[in-house]
Design an enzyme around this catalytic site. Structure first.
Site, PDB file in Angstrom:
ATOM      1  N   GLY A 159       0.843  -1.282  -0.220  1.00 50.47           N
ATOM      2  CA  GLY A 159      -0.291  -0.301   0.306  1.00 50.47           C
ATOM      3  C   GLY A 159       0.994   1.026  -0.139  1.00 50.47           C
ATOM      4  O   GLY A 159       1.726   1.610  -1.142  1.00 50.47           O
ATOM      5  N   GLY A 160       0.358   1.968   1.510  1.00 46.26           N
ATOM      6  CA  GLY A 160       1.669   3.310   1.141  1.00 46.26           C
ATOM      7  C   GLY A 160       2.683   3.155   1.023  1.00 46.26           C
ATOM      8  O   GLY A 160       3.302   4.426   1.019  1.00 46.26           O
ATOM      9  N   GLY A 186      24.680   4.004 -33.980  1.00 42.94           N
ATOM     10  CA  GLY A 186      24.000   4.293 -32.483  1.00 42.94           C
ATOM     11  C   GLY A 186      24.839   4.632 -31.509  1.00 42.94           C
ATOM     12  O   GLY A 186      25.159   5.788 -30.173  1.00 42.94           O
ATOM     13  N   ALA A 187      24.304   3.588 -30.585  1.00 34.23           N
ATOM     14  CA  ALA A 187      25.526   2.780 -29.583  1.00 34.23           C
ATOM     15  C   ALA A 187      26.233   3.560 -29.012  1.00 34.23           C
ATOM     16  O   ALA A 187      26.965   3.886 -28.278  1.00 34.23           O
ATOM     17  CB  ALA A 187      25.240   1.277 -29.928  1.00 34.23           C
TER      18      ALA A 187
HETATM   19  C1  HXC Z   1      -3.339  -1.843  11.127  1.00 33.61           C
HETATM   20  C2  HXC Z   1      -2.034  -3.167  11.413  1.00 33.61           C
HETATM   21  C3  HXC Z   1      -1.493  -3.412   9.351  1.00 33.61           C
HETATM   22  C4  HXC Z   1      -2.373  -2.052   9.335  1.00 33.61           C
HETATM   23  C5  HXC Z   1      -1.211  -5.140  10.039  1.00 33.61           C
HETATM   24  N1  HXC Z   1      -0.948  -4.421  11.290  1.00 33.61           N
HETATM   25  N2  HXC Z   1      -0.971  -4.186   9.612  1.00 33.61           N
HETATM   26  N3  HXC Z   1      -2.690  -2.475  12.136  1.00 33.61           N
HETATM   27  N4  HXC Z   1      -3.228  -1.112  10.575  1.00 33.61           N
HETATM   28  N5  HXC Z   1      -2.379  -1.285   8.190  1.00 33.61           N
HETATM   29  C6  HXC Z   1      -1.283  -5.490  12.687  1.00 33.61           C
HETATM   30  C7  HXC Z   1      -2.755  -6.651  12.848  1.00 33.61           C
HETATM   31  O1  HXC Z   1      -3.658  -6.079  13.020  1.00 33.61           O
HETATM   32  C8  HXC Z   1      -1.682  -7.183  13.724  1.00 33.61           C
HETATM   33  O2  HXC Z   1      -1.840  -7.347  14.851  1.00 33.61           O
HETATM   34  C9  HXC Z   1      -0.214  -7.111  13.633  1.00 33.61           C
HETATM   35  O3  HXC Z   1      -0.434  -5.625  12.892  1.00 33.61           O
HETATM   36  C10 HXC Z   1       0.806  -7.799  12.444  1.00 33.61           C
HETATM   37  O4  HXC Z   1      -0.120  -8.585  11.023  1.00 33.61           O
HETATM   38  P1  HXC Z   1      -0.438 -10.303  11.116  1.00 33.61           P
HETATM   39  O5  HXC Z   1      -1.120  -9.888   9.979  1.00 33.61           O
HETATM   40  O6  HXC Z   1      -0.575 -11.204  11.725  1.00 33.61           O
HETATM   41  O7  HXC Z   1       0.808 -10.721   9.829  1.00 33.61           O
HETATM   42  P2  HXC Z   1       1.180 -11.289   9.122  1.00 33.61           P
HETATM   43  O8  HXC Z   1       0.580 -12.138   8.685  1.00 33.61           O
HETATM   44  O9  HXC Z   1       2.676 -11.161   8.763  1.00 33.61           O
HETATM   45  O10 HXC Z   1       0.996 -10.057   7.598  1.00 33.61           O
HETATM   46  C11 HXC Z   1       1.332  -9.418   7.264  1.00 33.61           C
HETATM   47  C12 HXC Z   1      -0.198  -8.448   6.560  1.00 33.61           C
HETATM   48  C13 HXC Z   1      -1.216  -7.781   6.899  1.00 33.61           C
HETATM   49  C14 HXC Z   1       0.867  -9.147   5.069  1.00 33.61           C
HETATM   50  C15 HXC Z   1       1.098  -6.762   6.807  1.00 33.61           C
HETATM   51  O11 HXC Z   1      -0.805  -7.608   8.392  1.00 33.61           O
HETATM   52  C16 HXC Z   1      -1.647  -7.201   5.953  1.00 33.61           C
HETATM   53  O12 HXC Z   1      -2.473  -7.326   5.042  1.00 33.61           O
HETATM   54  N6  HXC Z   1      -1.841  -5.805   7.294  1.00 33.61           N
HETATM   55  C17 HXC Z   1      -3.184  -4.830   5.808  1.00 33.61           C
HETATM   56  C18 HXC Z   1      -2.397  -4.075   4.799  1.00 33.61           C
HETATM   57  C19 HXC Z   1      -2.752  -3.366   4.261  1.00 33.61           C
HETATM   58  O13 HXC Z   1      -4.156  -4.247   3.965  1.00 33.61           O
HETATM   59  N7  HXC Z   1      -2.878  -1.867   4.885  1.00 33.61           N
HETATM   60  C20 HXC Z   1      -3.273  -1.478   4.308  1.00 33.61           C
HETATM   61  C21 HXC Z   1      -3.411  -0.332   2.846  1.00 33.61           C
HETATM   62  S1  HXC Z   1      -3.513   0.699   2.037  1.00 33.61           S
HETATM   63  P3  HXC Z   1      -1.529  -7.828  16.521  1.00 33.61           P
HETATM   64  O14 HXC Z   1      -2.239  -6.717  17.302  1.00 33.61           O
HETATM   65  O15 HXC Z   1      -2.339  -8.919  16.259  1.00 33.61           O
HETATM   66  O16 HXC Z   1      -0.319  -8.210  16.618  1.00 33.61           O
HETATM   67  C22 HXC Z   1      -2.460   1.977   2.430  1.00 33.61           C
HETATM   68  C23 HXC Z   1      -2.754   3.227   1.184  1.00 33.61           C
HETATM   69  C24 HXC Z   1      -2.399   4.366   1.667  1.00 33.61           C
HETATM   70  O17 HXC Z   1      -1.573   1.958   2.811  1.00 33.61           O
HETATM   71  C25 HXC Z   1      -1.886   4.998   0.233  1.00 33.61           C
HETATM   72  C26 HXC Z   1      -1.307   6.106   0.700  1.00 33.61           C
HETATM   73  C27 HXC Z   1      -1.178   6.484  -1.115  1.00 33.61           C
END
Ligand code: HXC
Length: 510
Positions: free
Chosen positions: A169-170, A404-405
């Site tokens: 994502g971001g 050209g290269a």
């Molecule tokens: C808040 C988050 C989080 C997030 C993970 N966590 N991502 N908390 N915001 N974006 C937290 C989980 O709740 C969890 O908390 C801990 O981090 C570890 O995550 P897990 O899922 O248990 O780990 P893992 O299985 O290794 O997976 C990692 C991951 C997955 C692939 C990154 O967590 C995931 O898919 N997260 C969401 C990704 C996402 O969609 N992000 C937003 C993208 S949109 P606990 O308390 O259980 O330890 C974006 C837009 C911005 O970024 C654009 C700007 C230009």
């Protein structure tokens, strides 16, 4: 009084634990270090000074106020690498998965601002799940602030991103605007949208590794410039890279003591180019034999392997090497090679790193795949980058410099300063056989006549002396003496200055 001091220690202790023992163990179980452990490997012992250890998020949505961890998922500050200052941030995956909140972003922005003002690079260690989902728009604004500073800092201070876990994502766009991205094999991946979203939108089933693992990004997409086996090796290599870079565009590259003398001759180079002009040889050998102590830090080694780019030193001072690689596709220039080298040349130019170019290029790669893919524009990127570069530029043609290269590969015509050729150089519009088949179409149908005409063309054109007679080549040199000649040329160019026409900025063909 004493209890206040204890209180500080206790608070620090708590902050250092990040998301707690359980999550730290989970991090280790995946073969990853924690954010603070990573900084310990990256920085000189006891040099790290942390900022904003007690910063906490201010969000109360979705129960976030029940989960407040000092530091808010990113460790920031400054330290030194072999005594030279660097600003760092390391995402802490144990805290909300390293996700970015408004306050987390403010911590990164603070060190970005300091780095630009005080003239030192930023190294970011990423291991995070993107925007803090509980925060919504505050997080998006935070990303925007970080992105803006990446752009403002571009060309002012070197910016390096190391991807050491998820980066989604971001989180992907800040690294994308930095100078270099490195990854850790098997534990890191980068994508704009993850496998689940891909499945929903396009019905494609793909794993995180297949979508954005280190192999994909170093060899296919060219998003990343290199990958390493594990966290420790990656961080040690960043220390090695750092030693090549100036702290900012206000400085020249660092000069390190070297036991390697500039006058060192390499007799083996006299036989590097094979008798048969169609036989390949390894251009990397030339680079490592020219560079101080054979030290070459390659950039983009797994992508467009028909061109080599990377840093080395001559007389202790950094140079950027760009070299066609005859071992891969005969060293031809294609779109990928042109893009890769153009970006490297622009980095070197922005940061006062002289360019040493080794040329053995049969031309641009023909075919619909290349033309449809925009070879004209991509090739122009390299032509543009070499031409606009005002750093000292020394070029050595080892064998082919066709068409050209020839012009593109830092020729005299596009402002290279010193152009050498080995006696084996062939500087011409094209190879002899192709040339004869065009200009003697009828005779070429007869094998004997074709051979005679080919020999005639080879004898006449496939040497460095016609180009030298026009002054396109400053000197034809013995291969064994290349290191000394390049070193002397760079010494001569040390105080090079190029007056520029006023412009807001150029318009490189993107
Ligand atoms: C808040 C988050 C989080 C997030 C993970 N966590 N991502 N908390 N915001 N974006 C937290 C989980 O709740 C969890 O908390 C801990 O981090 C570890 O995550 P897990 O899922 O248990 O780990 P893992 O299985 O290794 O997976 C990692 C991951 C997955 C692939 C990154 O967590 C995931 O898919 N997260 C969401 C990704 C996402 O969609 N992000 C937003 C993208 S949109 P606990 O308390 O259980 O330890 C974006 C837009 C911005 O970024 C654009 C700007 C230009």
């Amino acid at each position: 009084m004493k209890h206040i001091l204890f209180e500080l220690d206790a608070r620090r202790e708590r902050a250092r634990l990040g998301g707690g023992e359980r999550r730290i163990e989970a991090q280790h179980a995946r073969g990853k270090l924690t954010a603070r452990e990573r900084l310990e490997v990256l920085l000189d012992p006891n040099s790290f000074e942390e900022f904003d250890m007690f910063v906490e998020h201010r969000n109360s949505d979705f129960g976030a106020d029940k989960n407040v961890i000092p530091g808010d998922g990113v460790v920031t500050g400054w330290g030194t690498i072999n005594g030279r200052m660097v600003y760092v941030y390391a995402k802490d995956f144990t805290v909300f998965g390293g996700s970015l909140s408004e306050t987390h972003a403010q911590k990164i922005c603070k060190i970005q601002d300091m780095a630009m003002q005080n003239g030192a690079p930023v190294i970011g260690l990423l291991d995070a799940g993107g925007a803090r989902i509980q925060e919504g728009v505050g997080s998006l604004g935070g990303y925007g602030e970080v992105f803006k500073r990446n752009v403002l800092a571009s060309g002012v201070i070197p910016q390096i991103s190391v991807i050491m876990g998820p980066c989604a994502g971001g989180d992907v766009y800040s690294p994308a605007m930095t100078d270099f991205i490195f990854m850790v094999r098997d534990t890191s991946y980068m994508f704009v949208t993850g496998p689940d979203v891909v499945k929903t939108v396009t019905n494609e089933v793909v794993t995180a590794e297949e979508l954005g693992g280190a192999k994909v990004h170093t060899s296919k997409s060219s998003v990343a410039d290199g990958a390493y086996e594990n966290d420790v090796i990656a961080l040690e290599e960043m220390r090695r890279l750092y030693d090549f870079l100036p702290l900012s565009n206000r400085e020249k590259p660092p000069v390190w003591p070297s036991a390697d003398t500039a006058t060192r001759e390499e007799p083996s180079l006299d036989t590097l180019v094979p008798e048969n002009p169609n036989k390949p040889y390894d251009m990397r050998e030339l680079i490592t034999k020219i560079a101080d102590e054979g030290d070459f830090f390659e950039i983009g080694g797994a992508f467009a392997r028909n061109i080599l780019t990377g840093f080395g030193r001559i007389e202790g001072s950094t140079v950027g090497f760009v070299a066609n690689q005859p071992m891969v596709l005969a060293g031809v220039l294609d779109s990928d090679a042109s893009r890769k080298a153009a970006r490297f040349v622009r980095f070197c130019d922005a940061f006062n790193i002289p360019l040493v170019t080794f040329v053995d290029v049969p031309g641009f790669l023909p075919g619909t795949a290349q033309e449809y893919g925009g070879l004209i524009k991509h090739g122009a990127k390299l032509l543009f980058a070499f031409t606009e570069a005002t750093v000292p530029k020394v070029t050595v043609i080892t064998r082919k410099a066709f068409g050209g290269a020839y012009d593109v590969m830092a020729s005299k015509h596009i402002r290279a300063d010193v152009n050498y050729a080995w006696p084996t150089a062939q500087i011409a519009v094209m190879g002899a056989k192709g040339a004869v088949e065009i200009i003697f179409r009828e005779e070429a149908k007869d094998a004997e006549k074709l051979a005679a005409r080919t020999k005639e063309y080879e004898d006449r054109f496939l040497n460095p002396f016609i180009a030298a007679s026009r002054g396109y080549i400053d000197e034809v040199i013995q291969p064994r003496g290349t290191r000394f000649r390049v070193a002397r040329a760079l010494r001569m160019l040390k105080n090079k200055q190029v007056p520029a026409l006023w412009k807001k900025h150029d318009n490189i063909p993107l």
